[in-house]
Design a protein around this motif. Sequence first.
Motif, short mmCIF file in Angstrom:
data_model
loop_
_atom_site.label_atom_id
_atom_site.label_comp_id
_atom_site.label_asym_id
_atom_site.label_seq_id
_atom_site.Cartn_x
_atom_site.Cartn_y
_atom_site.Cartn_z
N LEU A 201 0.81 -1.22 0.00
CA LEU A 201 0.00 0.00 0.00
C LEU A 201 0.84 1.27 0.00
O LEU A 201 0.32 2.37 -0.23
CB LEU A 201 -0.92 0.02 1.23
CG LEU A 201 -1.92 -1.14 1.37
CD1 LEU A 201 -2.77 -0.92 2.61
CD2 LEU A 201 -2.79 -1.26 0.13
N LEU A 202 2.13 1.14 0.27
CA LEU A 202 2.97 2.33 0.42
C LEU A 202 2.98 3.24 -0.81
O LEU A 202 2.91 4.47 -0.66
CB LEU A 202 4.40 1.92 0.78
CG LEU A 202 4.61 1.34 2.18
CD1 LEU A 202 6.07 0.97 2.39
CD2 LEU A 202 4.17 2.33 3.27
N PRO A 203 3.09 2.70 -2.03
CA PRO A 203 3.09 3.62 -3.19
C PRO A 203 1.85 4.51 -3.23
O PRO A 203 1.96 5.72 -3.47
CB PRO A 203 3.15 2.66 -4.38
CG PRO A 203 3.84 1.45 -3.86
CD PRO A 203 3.34 1.29 -2.45
N ASP A 204 0.68 3.93 -2.98
CA ASP A 204 -0.55 4.74 -3.00
C ASP A 204 -0.60 5.69 -1.81
O ASP A 204 -1.03 6.85 -1.94
CB ASP A 204 -1.78 3.84 -3.00
CG ASP A 204 -1.96 3.09 -4.31
OD1 ASP A 204 -1.51 3.61 -5.35
OD2 ASP A 204 -2.53 1.99 -4.29
N ALA A 209 -0.28 11.26 -0.14
CA ALA A 209 0.22 12.20 0.85
C ALA A 209 0.99 13.34 0.20
O ALA A 209 0.85 14.51 0.58
CB ALA A 209 1.10 11.47 1.86
N LEU A 210 1.79 13.00 -0.80
CA LEU A 210 2.58 14.03 -1.48
C LEU A 210 1.68 14.98 -2.27
O LEU A 210 1.92 16.20 -2.31
CB LEU A 210 3.60 13.36 -2.41
CG LEU A 210 4.76 12.65 -1.69
CD1 LEU A 210 5.45 11.67 -2.63
CD2 LEU A 210 5.76 13.65 -1.14
N GLU A 211 0.66 14.44 -2.91
CA GLU A 211 -0.25 15.27 -3.68
C GLU A 211 -1.06 16.20 -2.76
O GLU A 211 -1.21 17.39 -3.03
CB GLU A 211 -1.21 14.40 -4.50
CG GLU A 211 -0.54 13.66 -5.65
CD GLU A 211 -0.15 14.61 -6.78
OE1 GLU A 211 -0.96 15.49 -7.12
OE2 GLU A 211 0.97 14.47 -7.31
N GLN A 212 -1.56 15.64 -1.67
CA GLN A 212 -2.44 16.40 -0.80
C GLN A 212 -1.69 17.43 0.04
O GLN A 212 -2.26 18.45 0.43
CB GLN A 212 -3.22 15.44 0.11
CG GLN A 212 -4.21 14.57 -0.65
CD GLN A 212 -4.80 13.46 0.20
OE1 GLN A 212 -4.64 13.44 1.42
NE2 GLN A 212 -5.49 12.53 -0.45
N SER A 213 -0.42 17.15 0.32
CA SER A 213 0.34 18.07 1.17
C SER A 213 0.86 19.28 0.39
O SER A 213 1.35 20.25 0.99
CB SER A 213 1.54 17.34 1.79
OG SER A 213 2.50 17.01 0.80
N ILE A 219 9.39 12.45 2.16
CA ILE A 219 9.28 11.01 2.43
C ILE A 219 10.54 10.32 1.94
O ILE A 219 11.00 10.56 0.82
CB ILE A 219 8.04 10.40 1.73
CG1 ILE A 219 6.76 11.04 2.26
CG2 ILE A 219 8.01 8.88 1.93
CD1 ILE A 219 5.49 10.59 1.53
N LEU A 220 11.07 9.42 2.78
CA LEU A 220 12.27 8.65 2.42
C LEU A 220 12.03 7.19 2.79
O LEU A 220 11.63 6.87 3.91
CB LEU A 220 13.50 9.18 3.17
CG LEU A 220 14.82 8.44 2.94
CD1 LEU A 220 15.22 8.48 1.47
CD2 LEU A 220 15.92 9.05 3.81
N VAL A 221 12.27 6.29 1.83
CA VAL A 221 12.04 4.86 2.01
C VAL A 221 13.37 4.12 1.95
O VAL A 221 14.21 4.39 1.08
CB VAL A 221 11.11 4.31 0.90
CG1 VAL A 221 10.90 2.81 1.07
CG2 VAL A 221 9.78 5.04 0.91
N LEU A 222 13.55 3.17 2.85
CA LEU A 222 14.68 2.24 2.81
C LEU A 222 14.13 0.83 2.94
O LEU A 222 13.51 0.49 3.96
CB LEU A 222 15.67 2.52 3.95
CG LEU A 222 16.74 1.45 4.20
CD1 LEU A 222 17.63 1.25 2.98
CD2 LEU A 222 17.56 1.79 5.44
N HIS A 322 -4.58 9.33 6.95
CA HIS A 322 -5.14 10.16 8.02
C HIS A 322 -4.14 10.29 9.16
O HIS A 322 -3.98 11.37 9.75
CB HIS A 322 -6.45 9.55 8.52
CG HIS A 322 -7.12 10.34 9.60
ND1 HIS A 322 -7.05 9.99 10.93
CD2 HIS A 322 -7.85 11.48 9.55
CE1 HIS A 322 -7.71 10.87 11.65
NE2 HIS A 322 -8.22 11.79 10.84
N ALA A 323 -3.45 9.18 9.49
CA ALA A 323 -2.45 9.22 10.55
C ALA A 323 -1.29 10.15 10.18
O ALA A 323 -0.77 10.88 11.04
CB ALA A 323 -1.92 7.80 10.83
#
Length: 364
Positions: A201-204, A209-213, A219-222, A322-323
């Motif tokens: 679910l992370l990609p969505d 989040a990026l669009e709405q913010s 955001i950084l993913v490892l 939402h979180a």
Amino acid sequence: DVERFMAFQIASLDWIAQWEHKPNVIHCHDHHTGLIPFMMGNCNDYSHLSYIPTVLTIHNAQYQGQFGWDKLHYLPAYDLRNSSKLDWSNSINPLASAIKCAWRVTTVSPSYLDEISYKANGLENLLAQERGKSFGILNGIDNEVWNPQKDPMLTKAFANRTVESGKKANKDALCDVFNLDKTKPLYTFIGRLVGEKGADLLPDIFWNALEQSEGQINILVLGSGDPAVEDRLNEITHYHAGKYNAYIGYNEALSHQIYAGADFLLMPSRVEPCGLNQMYALRYGTIPIVRRIGGLKDTVTDIGDGGFGICHDQTSVWDVGHAMGRAYDLYLDQKKVKEIRKFIMTLDHSWDRAAQQYIDLYQM
């Protein structure tokens, strides 16, 4: 795997059988060593070990190691009238056998013990029958390895009293490397990109989040895992450069740097018997955003309940989003953020605490 794990268990018992001074307790973990309690109590070769107490710890009840009765000859000789101690659903089930035969059963968090009473891949009834000898003990972390005051992998080490300057230095360094905005809150995910972790679910979640913010977050993913998820996470970098980046792979030093520099750590897990990442985050003053499940439920209390984290109930795009929004609102209250950082760095999730609980269990 059946042959491999059987050979390991038999070799272990053969070795212990030769000791002049026998152990006070034998502690087994998951199905990989799940036949040891049965063999100690029932196999002729190990009958002299039957008086030694055994403990089983369940790390993940979904994996049980079951195999067919056609491989019964792998086990040392025993009275076949005791075969019911091996059987579950018409197969030899090492985890089920261990639950039946071990003197005590533990899980790696109290909440996970409750959860497997209704979600244990077919072992629910058995676990209910054996609940009287079962205990939930939370795992711990190594406070020397995970110590922001001495961590050589950090850009700048820091203590509780220097947490603000320390986290800023590490965040700035991360933002320089990954082309992110130092002035914006930094959300991170560290871990395996698999369904159990909610990674599909992370990609969505991140795209929304990026669009709405509107450019107000980083955001950084490892992580690494499902190739399809890896590709989708990498793809986001082409559309949100300067606000998002991903490192696909394993990098121990980078994980330490992220725990030290991030503002928030996401753990939207579907299954999390204990979880360690949230403990690392707390140790480094990073506020966890977690689903209320397993060990996450036991270690993170929501700010709305007088706690220090952000919690949600479902592994869903909406719930996690939402979180993240709640976390952003918290970030705007920097006085509160600073109070939380100082507090969470004092929480004790060391093995010293967990070890004492196991000692108490061994002495029961």
